[in-house]
Motif scaffolding. Structure first.
Motif, PDB file in Angstrom:
ATOM      1  N   ILE A  98       0.883  -1.137  -0.122  1.00 36.35           N
ATOM      2  CA  ILE A  98       0.028   0.029  -0.182  1.00 36.35           C
ATOM      3  C   ILE A  98       0.810   1.184  -0.070  1.00 36.35           C
ATOM      4  CG2 ILE A  98      -1.818   1.208   1.299  1.00 36.35           C
ATOM      5  CD1 ILE A  98      -2.790  -1.542   0.302  1.00 36.35           C
ATOM      6  N   VAL A  99       0.544   2.188  -0.711  1.00 35.45           N
ATOM      7  CA  VAL A  99       1.366   3.362  -0.949  1.00 35.45           C
ATOM      8  C   VAL A  99       0.650   4.450  -0.422  1.00 35.45           C
ATOM      9  CG1 VAL A  99       2.520   5.007  -2.581  1.00 35.45           C
ATOM     10  CG2 VAL A  99       2.404   2.473  -3.247  1.00 35.45           C
ATOM     11  N   GLY A 100       1.386   5.510   0.338  1.00 33.40           N
ATOM     12  CA  GLY A 100       0.611   6.565   0.812  1.00 33.40           C
ATOM     13  C   GLY A 100       1.647   7.747   0.838  1.00 33.40           C
ATOM     14  N   ILE A 101       1.168   9.037   0.885  1.00 33.61           N
ATOM     15  CA  ILE A 101       1.840  10.267   0.693  1.00 33.61           C
ATOM     16  C   ILE A 101       2.209  10.554   2.215  1.00 33.61           C
ATOM     17  CG2 ILE A 101      -0.157  11.678   0.807  1.00 33.61           C
ATOM     18  CD1 ILE A 101       1.552  13.749  -1.319  1.00 33.61           C
ATOM     19  N   THR A 102       3.639  10.980   2.317  1.00 33.45           N
ATOM     20  CA  THR A 102       4.184  11.624   3.491  1.00 33.45           C
ATOM     21  C   THR A 102       3.752  13.028   3.799  1.00 33.45           C
ATOM     22  OG1 THR A 102       6.355  11.788   2.720  1.00 33.45           O
ATOM     23  CG2 THR A 102       5.802   9.645   3.627  1.00 33.45           C
ATOM     24  N   GLY A 103       4.089  13.535   4.930  1.00 30.73           N
ATOM     25  CA  GLY A 103       3.986  14.749   5.420  1.00 30.73           C
ATOM     26  C   GLY A 103       4.866  15.715   4.246  1.00 30.73           C
ATOM     27  N   LYS A 104       6.247  15.162   4.198  1.00 27.84           N
ATOM     28  CA  LYS A 104       6.949  15.710   3.346  1.00 27.84           C
ATOM     29  C   LYS A 104       6.757  15.733   1.747  1.00 27.84           C
ATOM     30  CE  LYS A 104      12.146  15.637   2.307  1.00 27.84           C
ATOM     31  NZ  LYS A 104      13.079  14.530   2.687  1.00 27.84           N
ATOM     32  N   GLY A 105       6.073  14.509   1.593  1.00 29.67           N
ATOM     33  CA  GLY A 105       5.601  14.692   0.171  1.00 29.67           C
ATOM     34  C   GLY A 105       4.259  15.530  -0.122  1.00 29.67           C
ATOM     35  N   GLU A 106       3.648  15.839   0.976  1.00 32.65           N
ATOM     36  CA  GLU A 106       2.482  16.877   0.797  1.00 32.65           C
ATOM     37  C   GLU A 106       2.733  18.303   0.558  1.00 32.65           C
ATOM     38  OE1 GLU A 106      -0.205  16.420   3.991  1.00 32.65           O
ATOM     39  OE2 GLU A 106      -0.978  14.315   3.151  1.00 32.65           O
ATOM     40  N   LYS A 107       4.019  18.552   1.372  1.00 31.44           N
ATOM     41  CA  LYS A 107       4.877  19.942   1.258  1.00 31.44           C
ATOM     42  C   LYS A 107       5.403  19.862  -0.253  1.00 31.44           C
ATOM     43  CE  LYS A 107       5.824  20.533   5.951  1.00 31.44           C
ATOM     44  NZ  LYS A 107       6.900  20.140   7.224  1.00 31.44           N
ATOM     45  N   ALA A 108       6.023  18.952  -0.848  1.00 33.27           N
ATOM     46  CA  ALA A 108       6.593  18.945  -2.027  1.00 33.27           C
ATOM     47  C   ALA A 108       5.577  19.114  -3.140  1.00 33.27           C
ATOM     48  CB  ALA A 108       7.430  17.605  -2.313  1.00 33.27           C
ATOM     49  N   LEU A 109       4.579  18.239  -2.916  1.00 35.91           N
ATOM     50  CA  LEU A 109       3.289  18.460  -3.800  1.00 35.91           C
ATOM     51  C   LEU A 109       2.795  20.058  -3.872  1.00 35.91           C
ATOM     52  CD1 LEU A 109       1.295  17.017  -5.888  1.00 35.91           C
ATOM     53  CD2 LEU A 109      -0.187  16.646  -3.760  1.00 35.91           C
TER      54      LEU A 109
END
Length: 145
Positions: A98-109
């Motif tokens: 299962i793949v999920g976005i991290t907090g760091k990924g949300e900031k990058a997005l």
């Protein structure tokens, strides 16, 4: 067709031709802006899907963003190295991740969103605000479900 001006092209006065050219230009600008931040449009698609539609197993994620499943694995490896996504074993089926976005990924997005908005501003620079609203409204009508 190299060297032929769009207005001289046999389809230069057709909407499908001009829409295609505008699409190519917008994709070029997006790639250019994202590259300046060492990001790829494919990274954006994965992160946006995870942020907007929630976590997913790898195969359904590939299907929902229309990516080849083997290409997605490479992208997920890159995103995981950046700390933007996290893969975990599916408790219901230990063979799946299962793949999920991290907090760091949300900031990058969020930063990638800003770069895409800048690309859009470059694309639409020749149009005034009223023309931009009209264009968006008309394009919306063309792609209504």
């Amino acid at each position: 067709m190299s060297g032929v001006k769009p207005s001289q092209h046999r389809l230069g006065d057709r909407v499908v031709w001009q829409l295609g050219r505008a699409s190519q230009q917008s994709q070029r600008l997006i790639r250019q802006h994202l590259a300046a931040a060492d990001a790829k449009s494919q990274h954006y698609h994965v992160l946006a899907s995870l942020a907007d539609d929630g976590e997913a197993a790898q195969a359904p994620l590939a299907d929902r963003i229309a990516f080849d499943r083997s290409d997605l694995v490479t992208l997920l490896d890159e995103l995981e190295q950046f700390g933007y996504v996290l893969r975990r074993t599916d408790p219901a089926d230990r063979r799946r991740n299962i793949v999920g976005i991290t907090g760091k990924g949300e900031k990058a997005l969020a930063e990638m969103d800003k770069l895409i908005f800048a690309a859009e501003a470059d694309l639409l620079e020749p149009l005034n605000q009223a023309d931009r609203r009209t264009l968006l409204r008309l394009l919306g009508r063309l792609v209504e479900d």
